[in-house]
Enzyme design. Structure first.
Site, PDB file in Angstrom:
ATOM      1  N   GLU A 132       5.768  49.750  43.712  1.00  0.00           N
ATOM      2  CA  GLU A 132       5.686  50.410  45.024  1.00  0.00           C
ATOM      3  C   GLU A 132       4.339  51.097  45.253  1.00  0.00           C
ATOM      4  OE1 GLU A 132       9.129  52.673  46.258  1.00  0.00           O
ATOM      5  OE2 GLU A 132       7.984  53.778  47.742  1.00  0.00           O
ATOM      6  N   LYS A 177      15.738  59.536  45.877  1.00  0.00           N
ATOM      7  CA  LYS A 177      15.040  58.266  45.678  1.00  0.00           C
ATOM      8  C   LYS A 177      13.551  58.550  45.492  1.00  0.00           C
ATOM      9  CE  LYS A 177      12.995  54.205  46.776  1.00  0.00           C
ATOM     10  NZ  LYS A 177      11.569  53.967  46.973  1.00  0.00           N
ATOM     11  N   ASP A 192      15.506  53.078  29.182  1.00  0.00           N
ATOM     12  CA  ASP A 192      16.561  52.447  29.983  1.00  0.00           C
ATOM     13  C   ASP A 192      16.590  53.095  31.380  1.00  0.00           C
ATOM     14  OD1 ASP A 192      18.996  51.749  31.146  1.00  0.00           O
ATOM     15  OD2 ASP A 192      20.112  51.851  29.277  1.00  0.00           O
ATOM     16  N   HIS A 248       1.056  55.772  53.778  1.00  0.00           N
ATOM     17  CA  HIS A 248       1.458  54.421  53.389  1.00  0.00           C
ATOM     18  C   HIS A 248       0.502  53.403  53.977  1.00  0.00           C
ATOM     19  CE1 HIS A 248       5.949  54.922  52.160  1.00  0.00           C
ATOM     20  NE2 HIS A 248       5.122  55.611  51.418  1.00  0.00           N
TER      21      HIS A 248
HETATM   22  C1  MEV Z   1       9.964  56.283  49.756  1.00  0.00           C
HETATM   23  O1  MEV Z   1       9.885  55.381  48.661  1.00  0.00           O
HETATM   24  C2  MEV Z   1      10.440  57.644  49.313  1.00  0.00           C
HETATM   25  C3  MEV Z   1      10.678  58.659  50.438  1.00  0.00           C
HETATM   26  O2  MEV Z   1      11.587  58.117  51.378  1.00  0.00           O
HETATM   27  C4  MEV Z   1      11.264  59.889  49.780  1.00  0.00           C
HETATM   28  C5  MEV Z   1      11.762  60.943  50.747  1.00  0.00           C
HETATM   29  O3  MEV Z   1      12.145  60.615  51.879  1.00  0.00           O
HETATM   30  O4  MEV Z   1      11.815  62.109  50.320  1.00  0.00           O
HETATM   31  C6  MEV Z   1       9.426  58.980  51.170  1.00  0.00           C
END
Ligand code: MEV
Length: 420
Positions: free
Chosen positions: A82, A260, A276, A374
């Site tokens: 990513e 995430k 793992d 991004h």
């Molecule tokens: C993207 O990989 C992760 C985000 O969505 C995390 C978040 O929203 O805190 C930017």
């Protein structure tokens, strides 16, 4: 003391970056070659790692700079597909430096192994009887792993729960085992299988499942960092970030994405060190739901100076011995880069990276939005893909961002124009 802070690190060539990393970490020419070589895991080793092997698969290995953890600078290997993740935590780590970086703690290296007992007559009396035999259960577990015991680990305690289920009550025994520098799955599964017949004898029940729990809440790790308001754009930004955190703390839909973002930092280090990733994911998310409602793995507050303080607390069942960490040559070099000698130290570094990625995501979301950052990374990737380097690449990125026209055709067109 060596500094992990570099400016313009991303502008260096891959070889120049490797040179810096080698100077900092002391990895040898041979070890550098292992990291460069996508095939450093030879086919024979690969064929013995999993079943039905037909090839190997490589991903980029990067290094996160700027991290100070418990007063010591460290360069952190990360494997990810990513874009933005490495840049994000590197940025947050730089902001944290102004107030001393990250402070971390390991709250233990104890794994839980579960034994499910069914058809137990008088389950509560059985619970009581199991606890009466605690010492004998621990002794029988430890007989199964004299090496772990020799190094100071082994079974420590026994817990018993009677739970209700759709097939009636069941008695669940937890073996608490300090697995030290091993992730410990094999050790604790072996112990659970070994003592199950004895538990059947004690209780008159039938032992069914005997397996570790990935909700490793006796293997927690924490990291904390303060971000000075002046460094992150003022008190208004602090307040906006606390609002962002409040959203994640209150709403499972937001918490899932917030976490995430944390795992964006955690998993690349887990993977780079041959650990793992699924065990860490399941531990993280089950811990985030431990109250019955899924929530954020981090907390964010404003201190008396108006600065932002973040804390992460999560299970981190990683090891340094056994598994792919010992087999995969690149994982061994990644561990050497980190300079860690215990699994607990590795776990703490990973937590700091998770906190850093969460901070970076929240800051972007609470201010300019995530797409700008991004897009500039995406633009840089495109410029690179069409063959642009150095100043020309910088110019192409700048133009594409300014004109909000970030695509491969335009990158090619600009390179043809500027490259000449
Ligand atoms: C993207 O990989 C992760 C985000 O969505 C995390 C978040 O929203 O805190 C930017």
């Amino acid at each position: 003391m060596k500094s992990s802070q570099y400016s313009g690190f991303f502008k260096l060539s891959v070889d120049e970056r490797m040179k810096e990393v080698a100077e900092f970490t002391g990895i040898t020419e041979e070890e550098q070659q292992i990291l460069r070589d996508a095939n450093s895991l030879d086919m024979d080793k690969a064929d013995h790692m999993i079943e039905n092997v037909i090839g190997r698969f490589s991903l980029p290995l990067a290094v996160a700079i700027n991290f100070t953890i418990n007063g010591k600078d460290v360069l952190i290997p990360m494997v990810s597909e990513e874009p933005s993740v490495v840049a994000a935590c590197t940025n947050a780590a730089k902001m944290a430096r102004a107030s001393g970086g990250f402070t971390t703690q390991s709250l233990g290296t104890v794994m839980i192994s579960q034994i499910q007992l069914l058809n137990v007559p008088a389950p509560f009396a059985a619970k009581n009887r199991i606890l009466e035999h605690r010492e004998e259960i621990i002794k029988r577990c430890n007989e199964k792993d004299p090496t772990l015991v020799k190094f100071g680990g082994g079974a420590r305690d026994v817990e018993v729960r009677v739970i209700d289920s759709i097939v009636g009550p069941m008695v669940i025994v937890h073996l608490l085992v300090d697995t030290l520098d091993a992730m410990g799955a094999n050790a604790v599964n072996t112990m659970a299988e070994a003592v199950a017949p004895y538990l059947e004898e004690i209780t008159g029940g039938t032992a069914e499942l005997r397996i570790l729990s990935n909700l490793a809440d006796h293997r927690l790790v924490t990291a904390r960092a303060t971000f000075k308001k002046d460094v992150i754009g003022g008190e208004e930004v602090v307040d906006k970030m606390i609002n962002a955190y409040a959203f994640a703390a209150a709403d499972p839909y937001r918490a899932a994405t917030n976490n995430k973002g944390i795992m964006n930092g955690v998993i690349p280090v887990v993977l780079a060190t041959g650990n793992d990733t699924r065990a860490i994911e399941s531990g993280a998310h089950s811990y985030a739901a431990r109250s019955g409602r899924y929530t954020s793995l981090t907390t964010w507050e404003k201190d008396a100076n108006g600065d932002l303080i973040g804390v992460i607390e999560m299970p981190m069942a990683v090891g340094l011995v056994g598994g792919a960490t010992k087999i995969h040559p690149a994982a061994g070099v990644a561990v050497k880069m980190l300079g860690v000698s215990t699994a607990a130290e590795l776990a703490q570094i990973i937590a700091a990276v998770g906190l850093a990625n969460n901070m970076a995501a929240m800051k972007a979301l609470a201010t300019e939005g995530i797409q700008r950052g991004h897009m500039s990374l995406h633009a840089r990737n495109l410029a690179n893909t069409v063959g642009a380097r150095g100043d020309i690449a910088d110019q192409i990125v700048k133009i594409m961002i300014e004109e909000k026209k970030v695509n491969a055709e335009y990158a090619k067109e600009l390179f043809e124009k500027l490259g000449k």
